[in-house]
Design a protein around this motif. Structure first.
Motif, PDB file in Angstrom:
ATOM      1  N   ASP A 113      14.850  53.689  22.041  1.00 12.73           N
ATOM      2  CA  ASP A 113      15.978  54.375  21.405  1.00 12.73           C
ATOM      3  C   ASP A 113      16.610  53.495  20.329  1.00 12.73           C
ATOM      4  O   ASP A 113      16.493  52.274  20.352  1.00 12.73           O
ATOM      5  N   ALA A 114      17.275  54.149  19.396  1.00 12.32           N
ATOM      6  CA  ALA A 114      17.835  53.475  18.229  1.00 12.32           C
ATOM      7  C   ALA A 114      18.816  52.374  18.607  1.00 12.32           C
ATOM      8  O   ALA A 114      18.868  51.332  17.959  1.00 12.32           O
ATOM      9  N   ALA A 115      19.591  52.590  19.656  1.00 12.90           N
ATOM     10  CA  ALA A 115      20.570  51.579  20.070  1.00 12.90           C
ATOM     11  C   ALA A 115      19.887  50.292  20.520  1.00 12.90           C
ATOM     12  O   ALA A 115      20.346  49.189  20.190  1.00 12.90           O
ATOM     13  N   ALA A 116      18.790  50.413  21.253  1.00 17.80           N
ATOM     14  CA  ALA A 116      18.067  49.228  21.733  1.00 17.80           C
ATOM     15  C   ALA A 116      17.470  48.452  20.562  1.00 17.80           C
ATOM     16  O   ALA A 116      17.563  47.224  20.504  1.00 17.80           O
ATOM     17  N   VAL A 117      16.855  49.169  19.637  1.00 15.67           N
ATOM     18  CA  VAL A 117      16.270  48.524  18.457  1.00 15.67           C
ATOM     19  C   VAL A 117      17.373  47.874  17.635  1.00 15.67           C
ATOM     20  O   VAL A 117      17.247  46.731  17.187  1.00 15.67           O
ATOM     21  N   GLY A 118      18.486  48.574  17.451  1.00 18.92           N
ATOM     22  CA  GLY A 118      19.606  48.048  16.684  1.00 18.92           C
ATOM     23  C   GLY A 118      20.199  46.797  17.304  1.00 18.92           C
ATOM     24  O   GLY A 118      20.584  45.863  16.593  1.00 18.92           O
ATOM     25  N   GLU A 119      20.281  46.761  18.614  1.00 16.84           N
ATOM     26  CA  GLU A 119      20.815  45.581  19.319  1.00 16.84           C
ATOM     27  C   GLU A 119      19.924  44.365  19.073  1.00 16.84           C
ATOM     28  O   GLU A 119      20.418  43.278  18.751  1.00 16.84           O
ATOM     29  N   ILE A 120      18.640  44.531  19.212  1.00 19.17           N
ATOM     30  CA  ILE A 120      17.703  43.422  18.971  1.00 19.17           C
ATOM     31  C   ILE A 120      17.782  42.981  17.519  1.00 19.17           C
ATOM     32  O   ILE A 120      17.842  41.778  17.223  1.00 19.17           O
ATOM     33  N   LEU A 121      17.802  43.921  16.628  1.00 22.37           N
ATOM     34  CA  LEU A 121      17.865  43.620  15.203  1.00 22.37           C
ATOM     35  C   LEU A 121      19.147  42.856  14.858  1.00 22.37           C
ATOM     36  O   LEU A 121      19.122  41.874  14.112  1.00 22.37           O
ATOM     37  N   GLY A 122      20.270  43.279  15.411  1.00 17.95           N
ATOM     38  CA  GLY A 122      21.532  42.585  15.182  1.00 17.95           C
ATOM     39  C   GLY A 122      21.505  41.154  15.674  1.00 17.95           C
ATOM     40  O   GLY A 122      21.969  40.225  14.997  1.00 17.95           O
ATOM     41  N   GLN A 123      20.943  40.955  16.867  1.00 19.79           N
ATOM     42  CA  GLN A 123      20.818  39.603  17.418  1.00 19.79           C
ATOM     43  C   GLN A 123      19.906  38.751  16.542  1.00 19.79           C
ATOM     44  O   GLN A 123      20.197  37.577  16.290  1.00 19.79           O
ATOM     45  N   LEU A 124      18.809  39.326  16.087  1.00 15.04           N
ATOM     46  CA  LEU A 124      17.851  38.607  15.257  1.00 15.04           C
ATOM     47  C   LEU A 124      18.477  38.168  13.935  1.00 15.04           C
ATOM     48  O   LEU A 124      18.306  37.023  13.505  1.00 15.04           O
ATOM     49  N   ILE A 125      19.199  39.057  13.300  1.00 15.73           N
ATOM     50  CA  ILE A 125      19.833  38.717  12.023  1.00 15.73           C
ATOM     51  C   ILE A 125      20.871  37.618  12.225  1.00 15.73           C
ATOM     52  O   ILE A 125      20.877  36.616  11.497  1.00 15.73           O
ATOM     53  N   ALA A 126      21.734  37.766  13.209  1.00 15.62           N
ATOM     54  CA  ALA A 126      22.769  36.755  13.465  1.00 15.62           C
ATOM     55  C   ALA A 126      22.148  35.403  13.807  1.00 15.62           C
ATOM     56  O   ALA A 126      22.579  34.355  13.302  1.00 15.62           O
ATOM     57  N   TYR A 127      21.130  35.418  14.645  1.00 13.70           N
ATOM     58  CA  TYR A 127      20.479  34.166  15.044  1.00 13.70           C
ATOM     59  C   TYR A 127      19.793  33.511  13.848  1.00 13.70           C
ATOM     60  O   TYR A 127      19.899  32.302  13.647  1.00 13.70           O
ATOM     61  N   SER A 128      19.103  34.314  13.057  1.00 11.01           N
ATOM     62  CA  SER A 128      18.384  33.779  11.894  1.00 11.01           C
ATOM     63  C   SER A 128      19.361  33.177  10.891  1.00 11.01           C
ATOM     64  O   SER A 128      19.103  32.098  10.335  1.00 11.01           O
ATOM     65  N   GLU A 129      20.474  33.849  10.651  1.00 11.54           N
ATOM     66  CA  GLU A 129      21.466  33.308   9.725  1.00 11.54           C
ATOM     67  C   GLU A 129      21.976  31.949  10.201  1.00 11.54           C
ATOM     68  O   GLU A 129      22.077  31.004   9.410  1.00 11.54           O
ATOM     69  N   ALA A 130      22.290  31.838  11.486  1.00  9.83           N
ATOM     70  CA  ALA A 130      22.784  30.578  12.039  1.00  9.83           C
ATOM     71  C   ALA A 130      21.713  29.491  11.988  1.00  9.83           C
ATOM     72  O   ALA A 130      21.979  28.341  11.601  1.00  9.83           O
ATOM     73  N   HIS A 131      20.495  29.836  12.368  1.00 11.96           N
ATOM     74  CA  HIS A 131      19.392  28.861  12.354  1.00 11.96           C
ATOM     75  C   HIS A 131      19.128  28.362  10.940  1.00 11.96           C
ATOM     76  O   HIS A 131      18.997  27.155  10.712  1.00 11.96           O
ATOM     77  N   PHE A 132      19.059  29.268   9.991  1.00  7.36           N
ATOM     78  CA  PHE A 132      18.781  28.860   8.614  1.00  7.36           C
ATOM     79  C   PHE A 132      19.903  27.994   8.061  1.00  7.36           C
ATOM     80  O   PHE A 132      19.657  27.011   7.365  1.00  7.36           O
ATOM     81  N   MET A 133      21.147  28.334   8.377  1.00  9.57           N
ATOM     82  CA  MET A 133      22.274  27.535   7.902  1.00  9.57           C
ATOM     83  C   MET A 133      22.194  26.106   8.454  1.00  9.57           C
ATOM     84  O   MET A 133      22.384  25.132   7.723  1.00  9.57           O
ATOM     85  N   SER A 134      21.880  25.987   9.717  1.00  9.68           N
ATOM     86  CA  SER A 134      21.748  24.680  10.355  1.00  9.68           C
ATOM     87  C   SER A 134      20.619  23.869   9.714  1.00  9.68           C
ATOM     88  O   SER A 134      20.776  22.686   9.397  1.00  9.68           O
ATOM     89  N   GLU A 135      19.500  24.510   9.527  1.00 11.55           N
ATOM     90  CA  GLU A 135      18.345  23.848   8.939  1.00 11.55           C
ATOM     91  C   GLU A 135      18.637  23.418   7.501  1.00 11.55           C
ATOM     92  O   GLU A 135      18.278  22.305   7.083  1.00 11.55           O
ATOM     93  N   GLU A 136      19.297  24.276   6.746  1.00 13.54           N
ATOM     94  CA  GLU A 136      19.616  23.962   5.350  1.00 13.54           C
ATOM     95  C   GLU A 136      20.611  22.802   5.257  1.00 13.54           C
ATOM     96  O   GLU A 136      20.498  21.947   4.371  1.00 13.54           O
ATOM     97  N   LEU A 137      21.549  22.744   6.180  1.00 14.41           N
ATOM     98  CA  LEU A 137      22.490  21.627   6.199  1.00 14.41           C
ATOM     99  C   LEU A 137      21.744  20.318   6.448  1.00 14.41           C
ATOM    100  O   LEU A 137      21.973  19.319   5.758  1.00 14.41           O
ATOM    101  N   LEU A 138      20.853  20.324   7.404  1.00 18.93           N
ATOM    102  CA  LEU A 138      20.072  19.122   7.690  1.00 18.93           C
ATOM    103  C   LEU A 138      19.214  18.717   6.488  1.00 18.93           C
ATOM    104  O   LEU A 138      19.119  17.529   6.159  1.00 18.93           O
TER     105      LEU A 138
END
Length: 131
Positions: A38-63
């Protein structure tokens, strides 16, 4: 399609754990889309993925900046591309174009796996060798 088992470790345990989470979320998105969850399940995973990726990339770029990494710009271009792809997937999902999500998610998974195996590995070698 790539899997977590396909990715080569960079020799940095913290970064490798972050990559495992990111790849796990991408795989979960691929599975959810392919299984027509269902759309809600896909949306939840997608939201987590985007938030996690943004944080990971920011950390990596700072380093990378702290280490005066010589390939910073090209590496960051990959991060920007990946976030653009994830936001495109989110737009497709929000518009109800679920058929597009599965293929784009698989492409994103392959892109990130390649990014880890090339750009992230090069950066890990740079840090490990004290360059």
């Amino acid at each position: 399609m790539s899997t977590i088992a396909d990715f080569n470790r960079t020799s940095n345990a913290d970064t490798d754990r972050e990559h495992e989470v990111q790849l796990g979320l991408l795989q979960a998105l691929c599975s959810a889309a392919a299984e027509h969850r269902d759309a809600a399940a896909v949306g939840e995973i997608l939201g987590q993925l985007i938030a996690y990726s943004e944080a990971h990339f920011m950390s990596e770029e700072l380093l990378m900046r702290l280490k005066s990494y010589d390939d910073y710009e090209d590496h960051v271009d990959d991060h920007i591309h990946m976030l653009d792809v994830l936001h495109d997937i989110a737009t497709d999902h929000a518009a109800g174009n679920s058929a597009l999500v599965s293929g784009k998610a698989a492409e994103a998974l392959n892109f990130v796996t390649n990014h880890i195996d090339t750009r992230d590995r090069r950066f890990a070698d740079y840090v490990r060798n004290g360059l």
